[in-house]
Design a protein around this motif. Structure first.
Motif, PDB file in Angstrom:
ATOM      1  N   LEU A 152      63.667 -27.256 -68.821  1.00 56.70           N
ATOM      2  CA  LEU A 152      64.045 -25.848 -68.980  1.00 56.70           C
ATOM      3  C   LEU A 152      65.516 -25.611 -68.631  1.00 56.70           C
ATOM      4  O   LEU A 152      66.121 -26.380 -67.880  1.00 56.70           O
ATOM      5  N   PRO A 153      66.088 -24.506 -69.143  1.00 56.08           N
ATOM      6  CA  PRO A 153      67.465 -24.129 -68.760  1.00 56.08           C
ATOM      7  C   PRO A 153      67.570 -23.892 -67.257  1.00 56.08           C
ATOM      8  O   PRO A 153      66.585 -23.504 -66.607  1.00 56.08           O
ATOM      9  N   ILE A 154      68.739 -24.086 -66.700  1.00 61.51           N
ATOM     10  CA  ILE A 154      68.939 -24.009 -65.261  1.00 61.51           C
ATOM     11  C   ILE A 154      68.560 -22.641 -64.695  1.00 61.51           C
ATOM     12  O   ILE A 154      68.066 -22.540 -63.567  1.00 61.51           O
ATOM     13  N   GLU A 155      68.728 -21.559 -65.480  1.00 59.05           N
ATOM     14  CA  GLU A 155      68.406 -20.223 -64.974  1.00 59.05           C
ATOM     15  C   GLU A 155      66.914 -19.995 -64.787  1.00 59.05           C
ATOM     16  O   GLU A 155      66.507 -18.998 -64.187  1.00 59.05           O
ATOM     17  N   LYS A 156      66.072 -20.909 -65.282  1.00 60.88           N
ATOM     18  CA  LYS A 156      64.632 -20.794 -65.102  1.00 60.88           C
ATOM     19  C   LYS A 156      64.177 -21.335 -63.747  1.00 60.88           C
ATOM     20  O   LYS A 156      63.013 -21.182 -63.371  1.00 60.88           O
ATOM     21  N   LEU A 157      65.081 -21.964 -63.012  1.00 69.65           N
ATOM     22  CA  LEU A 157      64.748 -22.449 -61.674  1.00 69.65           C
ATOM     23  C   LEU A 157      64.702 -21.268 -60.716  1.00 69.65           C
ATOM     24  O   LEU A 157      65.618 -20.439 -60.679  1.00 69.65           O
ATOM     25  N   MET A 189      74.730 -17.610 -59.979  1.00 70.13           N
ATOM     26  CA  MET A 189      74.564 -19.047 -59.747  1.00 70.13           C
ATOM     27  C   MET A 189      74.523 -19.798 -61.072  1.00 70.13           C
ATOM     28  O   MET A 189      75.017 -20.939 -61.163  1.00 70.13           O
ATOM     29  N   LYS A 190      73.959 -19.172 -62.096  1.00 79.43           N
ATOM     30  CA  LYS A 190      73.948 -19.800 -63.423  1.00 79.43           C
ATOM     31  C   LYS A 190      75.380 -20.078 -63.893  1.00 79.43           C
ATOM     32  O   LYS A 190      75.672 -21.164 -64.414  1.00 79.43           O
ATOM     33  N   ARG A 191      76.273 -19.114 -63.687  1.00 79.84           N
ATOM     34  CA  ARG A 191      77.666 -19.308 -64.095  1.00 79.84           C
ATOM     35  C   ARG A 191      78.317 -20.448 -63.308  1.00 79.84           C
ATOM     36  O   ARG A 191      79.088 -21.234 -63.861  1.00 79.84           O
ATOM     37  N   HIS A 192      78.006 -20.547 -62.006  1.00 76.55           N
ATOM     38  CA  HIS A 192      78.537 -21.647 -61.190  1.00 76.55           C
ATOM     39  C   HIS A 192      78.084 -22.994 -61.750  1.00 76.55           C
ATOM     40  O   HIS A 192      78.889 -23.930 -61.884  1.00 76.55           O
ATOM     41  N   PHE A 193      76.801 -23.090 -62.053  1.00 79.56           N
ATOM     42  CA  PHE A 193      76.274 -24.356 -62.567  1.00 79.56           C
ATOM     43  C   PHE A 193      76.875 -24.692 -63.932  1.00 79.56           C
ATOM     44  O   PHE A 193      77.181 -25.857 -64.204  1.00 79.56           O
ATOM     45  N   HIS A 194      77.048 -23.688 -64.789  1.00 80.54           N
ATOM     46  CA  HIS A 194      77.640 -23.955 -66.099  1.00 80.54           C
ATOM     47  C   HIS A 194      79.066 -24.475 -65.966  1.00 80.54           C
ATOM     48  O   HIS A 194      79.488 -25.359 -66.728  1.00 80.54           O
ATOM     49  N   ARG A 195      79.817 -23.961 -64.986  1.00 79.17           N
ATOM     50  CA  ARG A 195      81.173 -24.456 -64.772  1.00 79.17           C
ATOM     51  C   ARG A 195      81.163 -25.908 -64.289  1.00 79.17           C
ATOM     52  O   ARG A 195      82.129 -26.649 -64.478  1.00 79.17           O
TER      53      ARG A 195
END
Length: 412
Positions: free
Chosen positions: A184-189, A196-202
């Motif tokens: 799943l996409p990280i935002e589903k965690l 936090m999603k933006r941090h992980f995408h960076r």
């Protein structure tokens, strides 16, 4: 099945408020409905949308006018919080007939540990089926069941999988995370919001698998303990028990209010701050608690600009007296308010302690003020929260009488 592992459920009620309204009114069962507040009082936000309304693109938390544009024949129902709380308690009693380990997570979500119930009611999926049937039969509400060996797996099983399945049930097993959760996409965690999603995408992390493959030390160096929690969540690690008394320990008592219009003057804003102090102290006295840390928040009328503040200070002594709390609140407000219009206000009392030990003073009649507060509480308990109010509450800025008609910010 490994007998050493726990079996935990997270049970979620589908479109809870809307489902309760449909169960109570057969005339709207086949119509797209939303439960929403009063747009005239700035509470015109969708609190719940039934599946028929969602099919038109209506979503929870959007403005009511936006929902009505998407679905022209939308039925709008004003929330009735007293009834929703009653149905929620009814559902809790159903759960308690299957296990004594029931922990409310919200008004429409509850954790159950059914490990000790397997010999009585069958294997986990069978228990989930029986619970869903009873809830549907006795309340008319459809529920979804996430199953896991701990609370975090059960929660993610429900949110990411059970809600999309026809049978409303999914068992998220730790040994199968690579084929299920990690795809799943990280935002589903659980625990990953938009920021936090933006941090992980960076960081180049777009899927849960990529986070799970990292060393926990990498996340801890960046986010400390929270980094370790996210790594544990991705690996389905959670040792917290399902506890019926999990929420008995209270860290703070607060009250928030969105104002019916923008308040521009300190005089108007202080009226509501005093009313909030009264409510916070009433709740503190009812629990036999006092607090020594006061927090005040004001949100500006221009949400896009991010105007407002949230500050706290420590009082000289613990208190649950509204006047003493109000003095601290006013000190913070006068120091940090930027003289801009205010949309909402908040007051919180923290660092709580039992009120059975009090430091007496020769210069402060604490016992008399405590007795006066308890008498006022008794009058309100017998005759309603608006039976006795401060004189300023009858002014145009006052909201105490209107708030007395509500539970949890919504009409009873």
């Amino acid at each position: 099945m490994d007998s050493s592992k726990r079996i935990v459920f997270l049970i979620d009620m589908q479109s809870f408020y809307a489902s309760v309204e449909k169960a109570a009114n057969p005339d709207i069962r086949d119509k797209p409905i939303v439960v929403a507040g009063d747009p005239k009082r700035r509470s015109g936000v969708v609190l719940a949308a039934c599946p028929l309304a969602k099919a038109y693109g209506v979503t929870t938390a959007e403005a009511l006018w936006q929902a009505e544009q998407k679905c022209r024949h939308l039925v709008v129902v004003r929330p009735r919080m007293e009834m929703y709380m009653h149905v929620s308690l009814q559902i809790t009693r159903i759960f308690e007939s299957f296990t004594d380990l029931v922990e409310p997570y919200s008004i429409d979500e509850q954790f159950l540990d059914v490990t000790g119930s397997l010999s009585l009611f069958g294997e986990p999926r069978e228990i989930a089926r029986k619970i869903r049937e009873r809830v549907k039969q006795e309340t008319g509400i459809v529920c979804r069941v996430g199953i896991g060996e701990n609370k975090i797996l059960a929660k993610m099983a429900c949110d990411n999988f059970a809600k999309k399945r026809e049978d409303g049930t999914f068992w998220l097993k730790k040994a199968e995370l690579g084929e299920t959760l990690w795809t799943l996409p990280i935002e589903k965690l659980f625990g990953v919001g938009s920021r936090m999603k933006r941090h992980f995408h960076r960081m180049g992390i777009y899927r849960i698998q990529q986070l799970a493959d990292l060393s926990p030390g990498v996340l801890m160096r960046r986010w400390g303990v929270n980094g370790e929690v996210l790594w544990n969540t991705a690996h389905g690690i959670d040792e917290s028990p399902v506890s019926p008394r999990a929420h008995d320990v209270q860290k703070g008592i607060g009250h928030h209010m969105t104002l019916p219009r923008d308040y521009h003057t300190a005089e108007e804003i202080k009226v509501v701050l005093l009313e909030l102090c009264e409510e916070v102290c009433r709740r503190a006295r009812s629990k036999g608690l006092m607090g020594q840390v006061v927090s005040v928040g004001c949100r500006g009328a221009d949400l896009a600009a991010g105007n407002g503040f949230y500050r706290q200070m420590k009082l000289a002594e613990p208190t649950h007296d509204a006047t003493a709390l109000y003095m601290g609140v006013c000190h913070l407000f006068e120091r940090h308010w930027q003289h801009l219009p205010v949309r909402s206000v908040r007051v919180n009392l923290g660092q709580l302690a039992p009120d059975n030990v009090v430091q007496l003073s020769l210069f402060d009649d604490t016992p008399r003020r405590r007795s006066l507060g308890l008498v006022m509480d008794d009058i309100r308990r017998r005759y309603g929260n608006d039976a006795i109010v401060r004189a300023v509450s009858v002014l145009k800025a006052g909201q105490a009488k209107e708030r007395a008609k509500k539970i949890g910010g919504h009409y009873k």
